[in-house]
Design a protein around this motif. Structure first.
Motif, PDB file in Angstrom:
ATOM      1  N   UNK A   6      10.535  -9.078  -5.845  1.00  0.00           N
ATOM      2  CA  UNK A   6      11.558  -8.380  -5.070  1.00  0.00           C
ATOM      3  C   UNK A   6      12.043  -7.133  -5.803  1.00  0.00           C
ATOM      4  N   UNK A   7      12.220  -7.253  -7.125  1.00  0.00           N
ATOM      5  CA  UNK A   7      12.663  -6.104  -7.926  1.00  0.00           C
ATOM      6  C   UNK A   7      11.608  -5.001  -7.920  1.00  0.00           C
ATOM      7  N   UNK A   8      10.324  -5.388  -7.959  1.00  0.00           N
ATOM      8  CA  UNK A   8       9.243  -4.403  -7.949  1.00  0.00           C
ATOM      9  C   UNK A   8       9.243  -3.616  -6.639  1.00  0.00           C
ATOM     10  N   UNK A   9       9.360  -4.318  -5.512  1.00  0.00           N
ATOM     11  CA  UNK A   9       9.413  -3.642  -4.217  1.00  0.00           C
ATOM     12  C   UNK A   9      10.731  -2.877  -4.068  1.00  0.00           C
ATOM     13  N   UNK A  10      11.803  -3.455  -4.598  1.00  0.00           N
ATOM     14  CA  UNK A  10      13.113  -2.822  -4.497  1.00  0.00           C
ATOM     15  C   UNK A  10      13.227  -1.540  -5.291  1.00  0.00           C
ATOM     16  N   UNK A  11      12.390  -1.372  -6.312  1.00  0.00           N
ATOM     17  CA  UNK A  11      12.426  -0.143  -7.106  1.00  0.00           C
ATOM     18  C   UNK A  11      11.964   1.061  -6.285  1.00  0.00           C
ATOM     19  N   UNK A  12      11.226   0.773  -5.189  1.00  0.00           N
ATOM     20  CA  UNK A  12      10.748   1.854  -4.331  1.00  0.00           C
ATOM     21  C   UNK A  12      11.616   2.022  -3.093  1.00  0.00           C
ATOM     22  N   UNK A  43       0.820  -1.208   0.000  1.00  0.00           N
ATOM     23  CA  UNK A  43       0.000   0.000   0.000  1.00  0.00           C
ATOM     24  C   UNK A  43       0.856   1.261   0.000  1.00  0.00           C
ATOM     25  N   UNK A  44       1.976   1.213   0.712  1.00  0.00           N
ATOM     26  CA  UNK A  44       2.875   2.366   0.758  1.00  0.00           C
ATOM     27  C   UNK A  44       3.415   2.672  -0.634  1.00  0.00           C
ATOM     28  N   UNK A  45       3.756   1.634  -1.366  1.00  0.00           N
ATOM     29  CA  UNK A  45       4.246   1.823  -2.738  1.00  0.00           C
ATOM     30  C   UNK A  45       3.132   2.380  -3.623  1.00  0.00           C
ATOM     31  N   UNK A  46       1.909   1.894  -3.417  1.00  0.00           N
ATOM     32  CA  UNK A  46       0.784   2.392  -4.209  1.00  0.00           C
ATOM     33  C   UNK A  46       0.514   3.871  -3.906  1.00  0.00           C
ATOM     34  N   UNK A  47       0.605   4.248  -2.635  1.00  0.00           N
ATOM     35  CA  UNK A  47       0.395   5.653  -2.261  1.00  0.00           C
ATOM     36  C   UNK A  47       1.478   6.533  -2.875  1.00  0.00           C
ATOM     37  N   UNK A  48       2.730   6.043  -2.866  1.00  0.00           N
ATOM     38  CA  UNK A  48       3.834   6.794  -3.455  1.00  0.00           C
ATOM     39  C   UNK A  48       3.642   6.983  -4.961  1.00  0.00           C
ATOM     40  N   UNK A  49       2.884   6.058  -5.556  1.00  0.00           N
ATOM     41  CA  UNK A  49       2.627   6.137  -7.004  1.00  0.00           C
ATOM     42  C   UNK A  49       1.130   6.283  -7.263  1.00  0.00           C
ATOM     43  N   UNK A  50       0.476   7.118  -6.447  1.00  0.00           N
ATOM     44  CA  UNK A  50      -0.976   7.268  -6.522  1.00  0.00           C
ATOM     45  C   UNK A  50      -1.450   7.673  -7.911  1.00  0.00           C
ATOM     46  N   UNK A  51      -0.628   8.451  -8.611  1.00  0.00           N
ATOM     47  CA  UNK A  51      -1.019   8.902  -9.936  1.00  0.00           C
ATOM     48  C   UNK A  51      -1.043   7.769 -10.952  1.00  0.00           C
ATOM     49  N   UNK A  52      -0.484   6.593 -10.584  1.00  0.00           N
ATOM     50  CA  UNK A  52      -0.419   5.463 -11.500  1.00  0.00           C
ATOM     51  C   UNK A  52      -1.534   4.440 -11.257  1.00  0.00           C
ATOM     52  N   UNK A  53      -2.281   4.596 -10.163  1.00  0.00           N
ATOM     53  CA  UNK A  53      -3.243   3.567  -9.780  1.00  0.00           C
ATOM     54  C   UNK A  53      -4.338   3.399 -10.824  1.00  0.00           C
ATOM     55  N   UNK A  54      -4.935   4.502 -11.277  1.00  0.00           N
ATOM     56  CA  UNK A  54      -5.993   4.403 -12.285  1.00  0.00           C
ATOM     57  C   UNK A  54      -5.448   3.805 -13.578  1.00  0.00           C
ATOM     58  N   UNK A  55      -4.208   4.155 -13.917  1.00  0.00           N
ATOM     59  CA  UNK A  55      -3.592   3.569 -15.114  1.00  0.00           C
ATOM     60  C   UNK A  55      -3.453   2.062 -14.950  1.00  0.00           C
ATOM     61  N   UNK A  56      -3.011   1.616 -13.764  1.00  0.00           N
ATOM     62  CA  UNK A  56      -2.824   0.189 -13.505  1.00  0.00           C
ATOM     63  C   UNK A  56      -4.152  -0.558 -13.587  1.00  0.00           C
ATOM     64  N   UNK A  57      -5.203   0.023 -13.007  1.00  0.00           N
ATOM     65  CA  UNK A  57      -6.522  -0.604 -13.073  1.00  0.00           C
ATOM     66  C   UNK A  57      -6.987  -0.691 -14.520  1.00  0.00           C
ATOM     67  N   UNK A  58      -6.710   0.362 -15.274  1.00  0.00           N
ATOM     68  CA  UNK A  58      -7.047   0.341 -16.691  1.00  0.00           C
ATOM     69  C   UNK A  58      -6.317  -0.753 -17.437  1.00  0.00           C
TER      70      UNK A  58
END
Length: 511
Positions: free
Chosen positions: A395-401, A267-282
């Motif tokens: 791990x790489x996905x979480x590590x990118x943040x 969730x912390x990563x999602x909040x940090x990238x809040x502007x990407x959430x709608x894109x991801x759902x799309x």
């Protein structure tokens, strides 16, 4: 006499582990060679494709649809009441059983919330794209009805013993339920399920878990795999020696800690990238209903989503019914309600979080001109840095943040593996004692075998053994689902009776 046996057996088991990695690896290689030569046909049969879809996945998903329709979307109707039950609102501590509703749910979750949520989801989206997430969620929602069915039966037909212990699960409701309805082959199916359960417990629920945990610790810290394997062997032995109550005390602490911690980090990563959430759902919806360039197109996304959900939450496998059968209750249907929360937490929440983090951190390579995924030579979606699908991709996905994320992921892998092992030790134990009889001696023999194979799994690459154990695990589902189809009228009778008494006030919150 029992105490002398226990001490001697425990010492013998630890001596086997202390024999060293070379001895265990040698045994592992011999076992793997034997399995590769003799069980390949069975593995190919269980995972064979029919019209491009693994038939075992279709078998589980179709059953989930049937139960959803038959019980009138029980996963929606009973969701709120299930939460009340977990909170203890209707719990009577004097009821027969060994653990609370919450402890039973935590124990069952510890067997499903595991490496599949970290590694399996990564594999699914790397093959099926973001769209696989949609079908994974749908399959998880449908699987809630299957869990409801099997766990109700698990409690209804469990054995309750004078010392307060209980034993339940598919082997008991297959034998007793079929006999009650005058149906043949119940005893045979119960034994067949038990054999598959023991094999699945030793492989997928044990050796695979220790292998992945030891490998991840070695990759991050350099600690030899045999050291991690030995430590896990000792800790698991200490926990499981106390039985389901000991396992439940550990899982009710470990599962919320690891599950909530993992979700909060996501969730912390999602909040940090809040502007990407709608894109991801799309992206998820686009990939679910359009061809986004993956192999197999929409069908490929559907297959991967359904397959990951089936592998992750184990709805229809029958394993969770063994843990839920230990609950303190006099109403079997109540644990059916509680159990339907399991696929929701495991698949709809935890698996979805993993998928969203991978998508939002853009680990999957998309051609900017066409908007389609770029495939590598293996036919999978190319990833940033050519990261292997599975734990490394997550791990790489979480590590990118966060730079420290790989260490957090290592801890998560170890905790998920540990919780899965202690729960599957109980599943395998109950199947073992069903076949060989209840008693301290029989229990100790299985526990020592189980702990020894933790060490073997940590130091060996047992490809054929793990393939066979996965096949055995899903073979449990073949036997179990057949039984559920014949016994679901009994569940409906229990459901109608309970709803009627609840609506009239006969059943009320415990004071």
């Amino acid at each position: 006499m029992t105490r002398q046996f226990t001490k001697a057996s425990a010492a013998a088991g630890l001596m086997l582990a202390l024999a060293g990695p070379a001895a265990a690896q040698g045994i592992g290689e011999q076992i793997d060679s034997i399995f590769a030569a003799s069980t390949g046909w069975f593995v190919n049969l269980i995972f064979a494709n029919v019209f491009g879809v693994p038939w075992i996945v279709s078998w589980l998903v179709i059953a989930a649809v049937v139960f959803t329709a038959y019980f009138g979307f029980i996963q929606i109707r009973a969701f709120r009441h299930a939460i009340a039950l977990v909170k203890g609102d209707y719990s009577d501590p004097n009821d027969a059983g060994e653990v609370s509703h919450f402890q039973a749910l935590a124990t069952a979750l510890s067997g499903t919330v595991g490496l599949g949520n970290i590694a399996g989801v990564a594999v699914a989206v790397s093959i099926g794209g973001a769209g696989a997430t949609f079908w994974m969620i749908l399959a998880g929602l449908l699987g809630m009805a299957t869990k409801f069915t099997e766990c109700t039966l698990g409690v209804k037909y469990r054995n309750e013993y004078p010392d307060g212990t209980v034993s339940g699960g598919p082997m008991y409701y297959l034998k007793k339920g079929f006999a009650e309805r005058g149906l043949p082959l119940g005893g045979f199916m119960a034994v067949l399920f038990s054999v598959f359960c023991v094999l699945g417990a030793l492989g997928g629920g044990n050796m695979f878990q220790s292998n992945q945990a030891a490998s991840q610790v070695n990759a991050v810290t350099g600690i030899p795999t045999w050291v991690t394997g030995l430590i896990l062997t000792v800790i698991v032995f200490i926990v499981i020696i106390g039985g389901i109550k000991s396992i439940a005390r550990v899982t009710e602490k470990v599962v919320p800690f690891m599950g909530i911690g993992y979700v909060l980090l996501a969730l912390l990563i999602l909040v940090m990238n809040a502007d990407m959430i709608l894109w991801a759902i799309g992206e998820i919806f686009r990939g679910a209903f359009t061809d986004s360039g993956i192999v197999g197109g929409i069908v490929g996304a559907i297959i991967q989503g359904f397959r990951r959900a089936a592998f992750s939450n184990e709805a229809g496998i029958g394993s969770a019914a063994i843990a839920h059968s230990a609950v303190r209750t006099k109403e079997p249907i109540t644990e059916g309600f509680v159990s339907l929360l399991e696929p929701f937490i495991d698949t709809v929440i935890v698996c979805t979080m993993t998928a969203l983090v991978i998508i939002i951190t853009q680990q999957l390579v998309i051609d900017p001109e066409t908007g389609l995924y770029v495939l590598n030579d293996a036919g999978r979606i190319a990833t940033v840095g050519d990261t292997d699908a599975g734990v490394p991709l997550t791990s790489a996905a979480f590590g990118s943040a966060f730079g420290w994320a790989p260490f957090a992921m290592m801890i998560a892998v170890v905790l998920f593996a540990f919780s899965t092992m202690i729960t599957w030790s109980y599943y395998g134990l109950k199947a073992w004692t069903f076949m060989f009889g209840e008693g301290k001696t029989q229990e100790m023999i299985f526990k020592l075998i189980f702990c020894f194979f933790i060490f073997v799994g940590s130091v060996s690459s047992l490809g054929a053994v793990l393939d066979f154990s996965d096949a055995a695990l899903f073979a449990m589902g073949v036997v179990n689902i057949v039984g559920l189809y014949f016994l679901m009228p009994i569940v409906k009778r229990e459901l109608n009776s309970y709803w009627s008494r609840l609506s009239t006030g006969e059943i009320r919150k415990f004071q």
